[in-house]
Motif scaffolding. Structure first.
Motif, PDB file in Angstrom:
ATOM      1  N   GLU A  43      15.577   4.015  -1.708  1.00  0.00           N
ATOM      2  CA  GLU A  43      15.180   4.674  -2.818  1.00  0.00           C
ATOM      3  C   GLU A  43      13.557   4.843  -2.603  1.00  0.00           C
ATOM      4  O   GLU A  43      12.876   4.044  -1.780  1.00  0.00           O
ATOM      5  CB  GLU A  43      15.260   3.749  -4.217  1.00  0.00           C
ATOM      6  CG  GLU A  43      16.543   3.355  -4.272  1.00  0.00           C
ATOM      7  CD  GLU A  43      17.466   4.717  -4.780  1.00  0.00           C
ATOM      8  OE1 GLU A  43      16.585   5.801  -5.380  1.00  0.00           O
ATOM      9  OE2 GLU A  43      18.651   4.502  -4.670  1.00  0.00           O
ATOM     10  N   PRO A  44      12.961   5.937  -3.282  1.00  0.00           N
ATOM     11  CA  PRO A  44      11.689   6.124  -2.688  1.00  0.00           C
ATOM     12  C   PRO A  44      10.555   5.550  -3.630  1.00  0.00           C
ATOM     13  O   PRO A  44       9.939   6.344  -4.433  1.00  0.00           O
ATOM     14  CB  PRO A  44      11.669   7.807  -3.050  1.00  0.00           C
ATOM     15  CG  PRO A  44      12.642   7.952  -3.995  1.00  0.00           C
ATOM     16  CD  PRO A  44      13.729   7.119  -3.765  1.00  0.00           C
ATOM     17  N   TYR A  45      10.802   4.280  -3.613  1.00  0.00           N
ATOM     18  CA  TYR A  45       9.966   3.651  -4.551  1.00  0.00           C
ATOM     19  C   TYR A  45       8.348   3.734  -4.115  1.00  0.00           C
ATOM     20  O   TYR A  45       8.076   3.356  -2.757  1.00  0.00           O
ATOM     21  CB  TYR A  45      10.130   2.194  -4.443  1.00  0.00           C
ATOM     22  CG  TYR A  45      11.460   1.779  -4.964  1.00  0.00           C
ATOM     23  CD1 TYR A  45      12.023   2.642  -6.192  1.00  0.00           C
ATOM     24  CD2 TYR A  45      12.192   1.003  -4.630  1.00  0.00           C
ATOM     25  CE1 TYR A  45      13.459   2.200  -6.820  1.00  0.00           C
ATOM     26  CE2 TYR A  45      13.519   0.630  -4.996  1.00  0.00           C
ATOM     27  CZ  TYR A  45      14.085   0.932  -6.117  1.00  0.00           C
ATOM     28  OH  TYR A  45      15.441   1.036  -6.558  1.00  0.00           O
ATOM     29  N   GLU A  46       7.365   4.097  -4.819  1.00  0.00           N
ATOM     30  CA  GLU A  46       5.952   4.117  -4.482  1.00  0.00           C
ATOM     31  C   GLU A  46       5.311   2.767  -3.747  1.00  0.00           C
ATOM     32  O   GLU A  46       5.707   1.927  -4.635  1.00  0.00           O
ATOM     33  CB  GLU A  46       5.193   4.798  -5.440  1.00  0.00           C
ATOM     34  CG  GLU A  46       5.438   6.201  -5.577  1.00  0.00           C
ATOM     35  CD  GLU A  46       4.364   6.545  -6.723  1.00  0.00           C
ATOM     36  OE1 GLU A  46       3.236   5.994  -7.149  1.00  0.00           O
ATOM     37  OE2 GLU A  46       4.611   7.917  -7.336  1.00  0.00           O
ATOM     38  N   THR A  47       4.825   2.703  -2.834  1.00  0.00           N
ATOM     39  CA  THR A  47       4.261   1.429  -2.150  1.00  0.00           C
ATOM     40  C   THR A  47       5.170   0.764  -1.373  1.00  0.00           C
ATOM     41  O   THR A  47       4.794  -0.155  -0.780  1.00  0.00           O
ATOM     42  CB  THR A  47       3.473   0.728  -3.184  1.00  0.00           C
ATOM     43  OG1 THR A  47       4.408  -0.085  -3.984  1.00  0.00           O
ATOM     44  CG2 THR A  47       2.531   1.415  -4.022  1.00  0.00           C
ATOM     45  N   TRP A  48       6.705   1.084  -1.431  1.00  0.00           N
ATOM     46  CA  TRP A  48       7.383   0.169  -0.638  1.00  0.00           C
ATOM     47  C   TRP A  48       7.899   0.921   0.509  1.00  0.00           C
ATOM     48  O   TRP A  48       8.935   0.472   1.247  1.00  0.00           O
ATOM     49  CB  TRP A  48       8.892   0.031  -1.810  1.00  0.00           C
ATOM     50  CG  TRP A  48       8.402  -0.968  -2.754  1.00  0.00           C
ATOM     51  CD1 TRP A  48       8.058  -0.781  -4.112  1.00  0.00           C
ATOM     52  CD2 TRP A  48       8.774  -2.329  -2.492  1.00  0.00           C
ATOM     53  NE1 TRP A  48       7.818  -2.035  -4.703  1.00  0.00           N
ATOM     54  CE2 TRP A  48       8.347  -2.978  -3.888  1.00  0.00           C
ATOM     55  CE3 TRP A  48       9.287  -2.961  -1.671  1.00  0.00           C
ATOM     56  CZ2 TRP A  48       8.678  -4.323  -4.052  1.00  0.00           C
ATOM     57  CZ3 TRP A  48       9.709  -4.574  -1.906  1.00  0.00           C
ATOM     58  CH2 TRP A  48       9.194  -5.050  -3.385  1.00  0.00           C
TER      59      TRP A  48
ATOM     60  N   SER B 206      11.186   0.974   5.265  1.00  0.00           N
ATOM     61  CA  SER B 206      11.579   1.613   6.303  1.00  0.00           C
ATOM     62  C   SER B 206      12.133   0.568   7.547  1.00  0.00           C
ATOM     63  O   SER B 206      13.034   0.669   8.250  1.00  0.00           O
ATOM     64  CB  SER B 206      10.164   2.279   7.196  1.00  0.00           C
ATOM     65  OG  SER B 206       9.300   1.419   7.419  1.00  0.00           O
ATOM     66  N   THR B 207      11.690  -0.760   7.449  1.00  0.00           N
ATOM     67  CA  THR B 207      11.984  -2.122   8.227  1.00  0.00           C
ATOM     68  C   THR B 207      13.669  -2.117   7.728  1.00  0.00           C
ATOM     69  O   THR B 207      14.302  -2.387   8.647  1.00  0.00           O
ATOM     70  CB  THR B 207      10.996  -3.205   8.290  1.00  0.00           C
ATOM     71  OG1 THR B 207      11.333  -3.869   6.664  1.00  0.00           O
ATOM     72  CG2 THR B 207       9.635  -2.619   8.524  1.00  0.00           C
TER      73      THR B 207
ATOM     74  N   PRO C 146       0.669  -1.313  -0.075  1.00  0.00           N
ATOM     75  CA  PRO C 146       0.075   0.071  -0.034  1.00  0.00           C
ATOM     76  C   PRO C 146       0.885   1.141   0.080  1.00  0.00           C
ATOM     77  O   PRO C 146       2.037   1.290   0.230  1.00  0.00           O
ATOM     78  CB  PRO C 146      -0.749  -0.160   1.449  1.00  0.00           C
ATOM     79  CG  PRO C 146       0.136  -0.703   2.205  1.00  0.00           C
ATOM     80  CD  PRO C 146       0.979  -1.619   1.447  1.00  0.00           C
ATOM     81  N   ARG C 147       0.444   2.525  -0.342  1.00  0.00           N
ATOM     82  CA  ARG C 147       0.822   3.745  -0.222  1.00  0.00           C
ATOM     83  C   ARG C 147       0.990   3.848   1.398  1.00  0.00           C
ATOM     84  O   ARG C 147      -0.030   3.508   2.084  1.00  0.00           O
ATOM     85  CB  ARG C 147       0.111   4.747  -0.931  1.00  0.00           C
ATOM     86  CG  ARG C 147      -0.062   4.517  -2.442  1.00  0.00           C
ATOM     87  CD  ARG C 147      -0.732   5.597  -3.113  1.00  0.00           C
ATOM     88  NE  ARG C 147      -0.452   7.008  -3.021  1.00  0.00           N
ATOM     89  CZ  ARG C 147       0.427   7.467  -3.857  1.00  0.00           C
ATOM     90  NH1 ARG C 147       0.840   6.741  -4.724  1.00  0.00           N
ATOM     91  NH2 ARG C 147       0.774   8.711  -3.711  1.00  0.00           N
ATOM     92  N   LEU C 148       1.764   4.722   1.838  1.00  0.00           N
ATOM     93  CA  LEU C 148       1.764   5.047   3.258  1.00  0.00           C
ATOM     94  C   LEU C 148       0.524   5.499   3.836  1.00  0.00           C
ATOM     95  O   LEU C 148       0.084   5.354   4.955  1.00  0.00           O
ATOM     96  CB  LEU C 148       3.096   6.049   3.416  1.00  0.00           C
ATOM     97  CG  LEU C 148       4.290   5.538   3.423  1.00  0.00           C
ATOM     98  CD1 LEU C 148       5.637   6.476   3.569  1.00  0.00           C
ATOM     99  CD2 LEU C 148       4.619   4.269   4.352  1.00  0.00           C
TER     100      LEU C 148
END
Length: 234
Positions: A148-153, A158-159, A99-101
């Motif tokens: 990297e700022p991958y969408e939905t990742w 973050s973990t 999901p998106r954040l």
């Protein structure tokens, strides 16, 4: 010369299984872990059939986030006579589809941190005495999603970012133990399939596993590595 022993979590498939095969062929004793007992036993039988008869393969199924299971892994290390390498490979994507954040369920994210970040640290804490005694090494498997700022990742990434900083500080605090954290890159795994990525276009996990074997065998300096770069250094 004492035979070396490695503990590899998440070893029933993918990168963990491939790395266990690499080290087993090199004569390492193996303690392998995964949540699925049936799949893990199948891998243990496969490894036993492939490696030298002097190599031992101990399969211990369970969740690395469970303190009782971690205690069983520590006991297995004691029974093996020590530990030379801890590979924290077990992990979870968390919520799927990713999901998106803005829509990330926080309970799922907390569980992902428990498995991907806290469980590896707990295993390190429990096994550091054994690793210090043998001048051993810790190999934490991370991801480019940690940077990297991958969408939905964002949740999964973050973990892994937290695991990277734990690794970074651990390397500074433990001069007698090698500490590496490695981004294996995309691999043809069920985890990548669950993330909705193009699995068929990704290389098999045997490729980064061979690079990780090189890292361990040559005992590279502490730090963050990418499997693709390690492969080029061979």
């Amino acid at each position: 010369m004492t035979q070396k022993t490695a503990l590899i979590t998440g070893a029933s498939r993918g990168l963990g299984r491939a790395l266990a095969r690499e080290l087993g062929r090199d004569g390492w004793n193996l303690i392998v872990n995964a949540r699925g007992a049936e799949a893990l036993e199948a891998v243990a039988k496969e490894l036993t059939a492939e490696v030298d008869p002097t190599v031992t393969v101990a399969a211990i199924a369970g969740d690395v986030a469970d303190p009782e299971h971690r205690a069983r892994l520590v006991q297995a290390v004691t029974e093996a006579g020590g530990l030379d390498l801890l590979v924290n490979n077990a992990g979870t994507l968390g919520t799927t589809p990713l999901p998106r954040l803005a829509e990330q369920p926080l309970d799922d994210l907390a569980e992902a941190f428990r498995i991907n970040t806290l469980a590896p640290l707990a295993l390190v804490q429990a096994l550091l005495p054994a690793l210090r005694e043998r001048g051993g090494a810790i190999l934490n498997i991370t991801s480019d999603a940690s940077r990297e700022p991958y969408e939905t990742w964002g949740g999964y990434g973050s973990t892994k970012a937290a695991l990277e900083q734990i690794s970074n500080v651990l390397a500074a605090e433990e001069p007698d133990v090698a500490v590496w954290w490695v981004d294996p890159g995309e691999m043809r795994t069920e985890m990548l399939r669950a993330a909705g990525e193009d699995v068929d276009a990704a290389p098999p996990p045997e490729e980064p596993a061979a690079a990780l074997r090189h890292l361990v065998t040559e005992r590279f300096p502490n730090g963050r590595y990418q499997a693709a770069d390690l492969a080029g250094a061979r």
